[in-house]
Design a protein around this motif. Structure first.
Motif, PDB file in Angstrom:
ATOM      1  N   LEU A   9       0.834  -1.209   0.000  1.00  0.00           N
ATOM      2  CA  LEU A   9       0.000   0.000   0.000  1.00  0.00           C
ATOM      3  C   LEU A   9       0.866   1.256   0.000  1.00  0.00           C
ATOM      4  CD1 LEU A   9      -2.857   1.293   0.254  1.00  0.00           C
ATOM      5  CD2 LEU A   9      -2.508   1.189   2.729  1.00  0.00           C
ATOM      6  N   GLY A  10       1.897   1.286   0.848  1.00  0.00           N
ATOM      7  CA  GLY A  10       2.801   2.432   0.881  1.00  0.00           C
ATOM      8  C   GLY A  10       3.529   2.619  -0.438  1.00  0.00           C
ATOM      9  N   PHE A  11       3.970   1.513  -1.034  1.00  0.00           N
ATOM     10  CA  PHE A  11       4.692   1.555  -2.299  1.00  0.00           C
ATOM     11  C   PHE A  11       3.789   2.055  -3.427  1.00  0.00           C
ATOM     12  CE2 PHE A  11       6.343  -0.152  -6.228  1.00  0.00           C
ATOM     13  CZ  PHE A  11       7.710   0.021  -6.119  1.00  0.00           C
ATOM     14  N   LEU A  12       2.638   1.409  -3.605  1.00  0.00           N
ATOM     15  CA  LEU A  12       1.720   1.806  -4.681  1.00  0.00           C
ATOM     16  C   LEU A  12       1.122   3.181  -4.441  1.00  0.00           C
ATOM     17  CD1 LEU A  12      -0.101  -1.575  -5.403  1.00  0.00           C
ATOM     18  CD2 LEU A  12       1.748  -0.498  -6.700  1.00  0.00           C
ATOM     19  N   GLY A  13       0.882   3.491  -3.163  1.00  0.00           N
ATOM     20  CA  GLY A  13       0.371   4.815  -2.818  1.00  0.00           C
ATOM     21  C   GLY A  13       1.344   5.908  -3.228  1.00  0.00           C
ATOM     22  N   MET A  14       2.636   5.629  -3.091  1.00  0.00           N
ATOM     23  CA  MET A  14       3.640   6.613  -3.503  1.00  0.00           C
ATOM     24  C   MET A  14       3.636   6.825  -5.002  1.00  0.00           C
ATOM     25  SD  MET A  14       5.260   8.497  -1.491  1.00  0.00           S
ATOM     26  CE  MET A  14       6.513   9.114  -2.595  1.00  0.00           C
ATOM     27  N   GLU A  15       3.438   5.776  -5.782  1.00  0.00           N
ATOM     28  CA  GLU A  15       3.393   5.957  -7.235  1.00  0.00           C
ATOM     29  C   GLU A  15       2.211   6.844  -7.623  1.00  0.00           C
ATOM     30  OE1 GLU A  15       4.171   5.554 -11.431  1.00  0.00           O
ATOM     31  OE2 GLU A  15       5.393   5.564  -9.624  1.00  0.00           O
ATOM     32  N   ILE A  16       1.065   6.604  -7.025  1.00  0.00           N
ATOM     33  CA  ILE A  16      -0.126   7.408  -7.330  1.00  0.00           C
ATOM     34  C   ILE A  16       0.052   8.836  -6.826  1.00  0.00           C
ATOM     35  CG2 ILE A  16      -2.587   7.662  -6.827  1.00  0.00           C
ATOM     36  CD1 ILE A  16      -2.603   4.502  -6.685  1.00  0.00           C
ATOM     37  N   PHE A  17       0.498   8.965  -5.574  1.00  0.00           N
ATOM     38  CA  PHE A  17       0.702  10.286  -4.986  1.00  0.00           C
ATOM     39  C   PHE A  17       1.768  11.069  -5.752  1.00  0.00           C
ATOM     40  CE2 PHE A  17       3.031  13.103  -2.146  1.00  0.00           C
ATOM     41  CZ  PHE A  17       2.006  13.940  -1.718  1.00  0.00           C
ATOM     42  N   LEU A  82      10.899   1.724   0.239  1.00  0.00           N
ATOM     43  CA  LEU A  82      11.141   0.810  -0.875  1.00  0.00           C
ATOM     44  C   LEU A  82      10.894   1.519  -2.207  1.00  0.00           C
ATOM     45  CD1 LEU A  82      11.839  -2.043  -1.822  1.00  0.00           C
ATOM     46  CD2 LEU A  82       9.414  -2.625  -1.573  1.00  0.00           C
ATOM     47  N   TYR A  83       9.832   2.317  -2.285  1.00  0.00           N
ATOM     48  CA  TYR A  83       9.558   3.089  -3.490  1.00  0.00           C
ATOM     49  C   TYR A  83      10.717   4.045  -3.782  1.00  0.00           C
ATOM     50  CZ  TYR A  83       7.274   6.045  -6.933  1.00  0.00           C
ATOM     51  OH  TYR A  83       6.971   6.731  -8.084  1.00  0.00           O
ATOM     52  N   GLY A  84      11.225   4.699  -2.742  1.00  0.00           N
ATOM     53  CA  GLY A  84      12.354   5.610  -2.913  1.00  0.00           C
ATOM     54  C   GLY A  84      13.583   4.909  -3.450  1.00  0.00           C
ATOM     55  N   LEU A  85      13.833   3.692  -2.986  1.00  0.00           N
ATOM     56  CA  LEU A  85      14.970   2.908  -3.473  1.00  0.00           C
ATOM     57  C   LEU A  85      14.775   2.550  -4.946  1.00  0.00           C
ATOM     58  CD1 LEU A  85      17.617   1.342  -2.979  1.00  0.00           C
ATOM     59  CD2 LEU A  85      16.182  -0.593  -2.262  1.00  0.00           C
ATOM     60  N   VAL A  86      13.584   2.091  -5.294  1.00  0.00           N
ATOM     61  CA  VAL A  86      13.287   1.751  -6.694  1.00  0.00           C
ATOM     62  C   VAL A  86      13.398   3.001  -7.568  1.00  0.00           C
ATOM     63  CG1 VAL A  86      11.453   0.985  -8.266  1.00  0.00           C
ATOM     64  CG2 VAL A  86      11.906  -0.272  -6.149  1.00  0.00           C
ATOM     65  N   TYR A  87      12.880   4.122  -7.075  1.00  0.00           N
ATOM     66  CA  TYR A  87      12.967   5.393  -7.803  1.00  0.00           C
ATOM     67  C   TYR A  87      14.431   5.759  -8.058  1.00  0.00           C
ATOM     68  CZ  TYR A  87      12.375  10.288  -9.004  1.00  0.00           C
ATOM     69  OH  TYR A  87      12.413  11.491  -9.647  1.00  0.00           O
ATOM     70  N   PHE A  88      15.251   5.675  -7.027  1.00  0.00           N
ATOM     71  CA  PHE A  88      16.667   6.018  -7.168  1.00  0.00           C
ATOM     72  C   PHE A  88      17.343   5.124  -8.208  1.00  0.00           C
ATOM     73  CE2 PHE A  88      21.113   5.297  -5.826  1.00  0.00           C
ATOM     74  CZ  PHE A  88      21.610   6.578  -6.041  1.00  0.00           C
ATOM     75  N   ILE A  89      17.096   3.829  -8.140  1.00  0.00           N
ATOM     76  CA  ILE A  89      17.740   2.905  -9.078  1.00  0.00           C
ATOM     77  C   ILE A  89      17.241   3.151 -10.508  1.00  0.00           C
ATOM     78  CG2 ILE A  89      17.947   0.476  -9.764  1.00  0.00           C
ATOM     79  CD1 ILE A  89      17.917  -0.156  -6.701  1.00  0.00           C
ATOM     80  N   LEU A  90      15.922   3.207 -10.688  1.00  0.00           N
ATOM     81  CA  LEU A  90      15.380   3.380 -12.041  1.00  0.00           C
ATOM     82  C   LEU A  90      15.647   4.774 -12.596  1.00  0.00           C
ATOM     83  CD1 LEU A  90      11.910   1.610 -11.906  1.00  0.00           C
ATOM     84  CD2 LEU A  90      13.951   0.865 -13.107  1.00  0.00           C
ATOM     85  N   HIS A  91      15.256   5.788 -11.843  1.00  0.00           N
ATOM     86  CA  HIS A  91      15.304   7.163 -12.349  1.00  0.00           C
ATOM     87  C   HIS A  91      16.716   7.732 -12.373  1.00  0.00           C
ATOM     88  CE1 HIS A  91      14.905  11.575 -11.975  1.00  0.00           C
ATOM     89  NE2 HIS A  91      13.976  11.400 -12.896  1.00  0.00           N
ATOM     90  N   ASP A  92      17.384   7.700 -11.239  1.00  0.00           N
ATOM     91  CA  ASP A  92      18.681   8.362 -11.153  1.00  0.00           C
ATOM     92  C   ASP A  92      19.819   7.547 -11.766  1.00  0.00           C
ATOM     93  OD1 ASP A  92      17.458  10.491  -9.947  1.00  0.00           O
ATOM     94  OD2 ASP A  92      18.036   9.943  -7.922  1.00  0.00           O
TER      95      ASP A  92
END
Length: 156
Positions: A9-17, A82-92
């Motif tokens: 929920l926290g992970f998917l909520g971050m993508e939507i937010f 976890l979303y932040g980690l995925v964001y860092f790896i994918l995006h940055d």
């Protein structure tokens, strides 16, 4: 089992937010901060990185306040982290190649989100951007390209 659901929920909520935050605030009233991400940078950091500090702070606060009883705040904070980690790896790392200059692996999904992000960066103006999500992007970006060459968004 509830804990895993709260992390998801926290992970998917971050993508939507973050999609809504990016589209309506970062490309709105917070453009003066976010525009640094749409401009060529000379150093390793940009003013836009403050958003990562902000979201990371929210995750830390949730984890700290939820850690006494490992209640819902802890697990949602873990999902945001976890979303932040995925964001860092994918995006940055893989899309912008900011922190580490790794060669991006050939992957259908990664190619699609990279094309979507490249389309987002075709404009350096506040109102002309498309595709504001990181993980959930329009299907049209996943169509196979005839040109197999790889391009990176390397505005940094």
């Amino acid at each position: 089992m509830l804990e895993i659901g709260l992390v998801i929920l926290g992970f998917l909520g971050m993508e939507i937010f973050s999609w809504a935050f990016h589209k309506y605030l970062m490309h709105g009233v917070l453009w003066s901060i976010h525009k640094t991400h749409h401009q060529k940078q000379l150093g390793h950091f940009e003013l836009n990185d403050l958003f990562s500090v902000f979201f990371g702070s929210i995750a830390i606060i949730l984890i700290v306040f939820g850690s006494g009883d490992f209640d819902y705040r802890f697990w949602i904070g873990c999902g945001i982290t976890l979303y932040g980690l995925v964001y860092f790896i994918l995006h940055d790392i893989l899309i912008h190649r900011r922190a580490i200059k790794w060669k991006r692996p050939a992957d259908y999904y990664l190619d699609g989100i990279t094309r979507a992000h490249r389309a987002h960066h075709q404009s350096n103006q506040r109102d002309d951007s498309v595709s504001f999500g990181l993980l959930l992007v329009p299907r049209r970006y996943f169509k196979q390209r005839k040109d197999k060459t790889r391009t990176y968004i390397n505005n940094h």
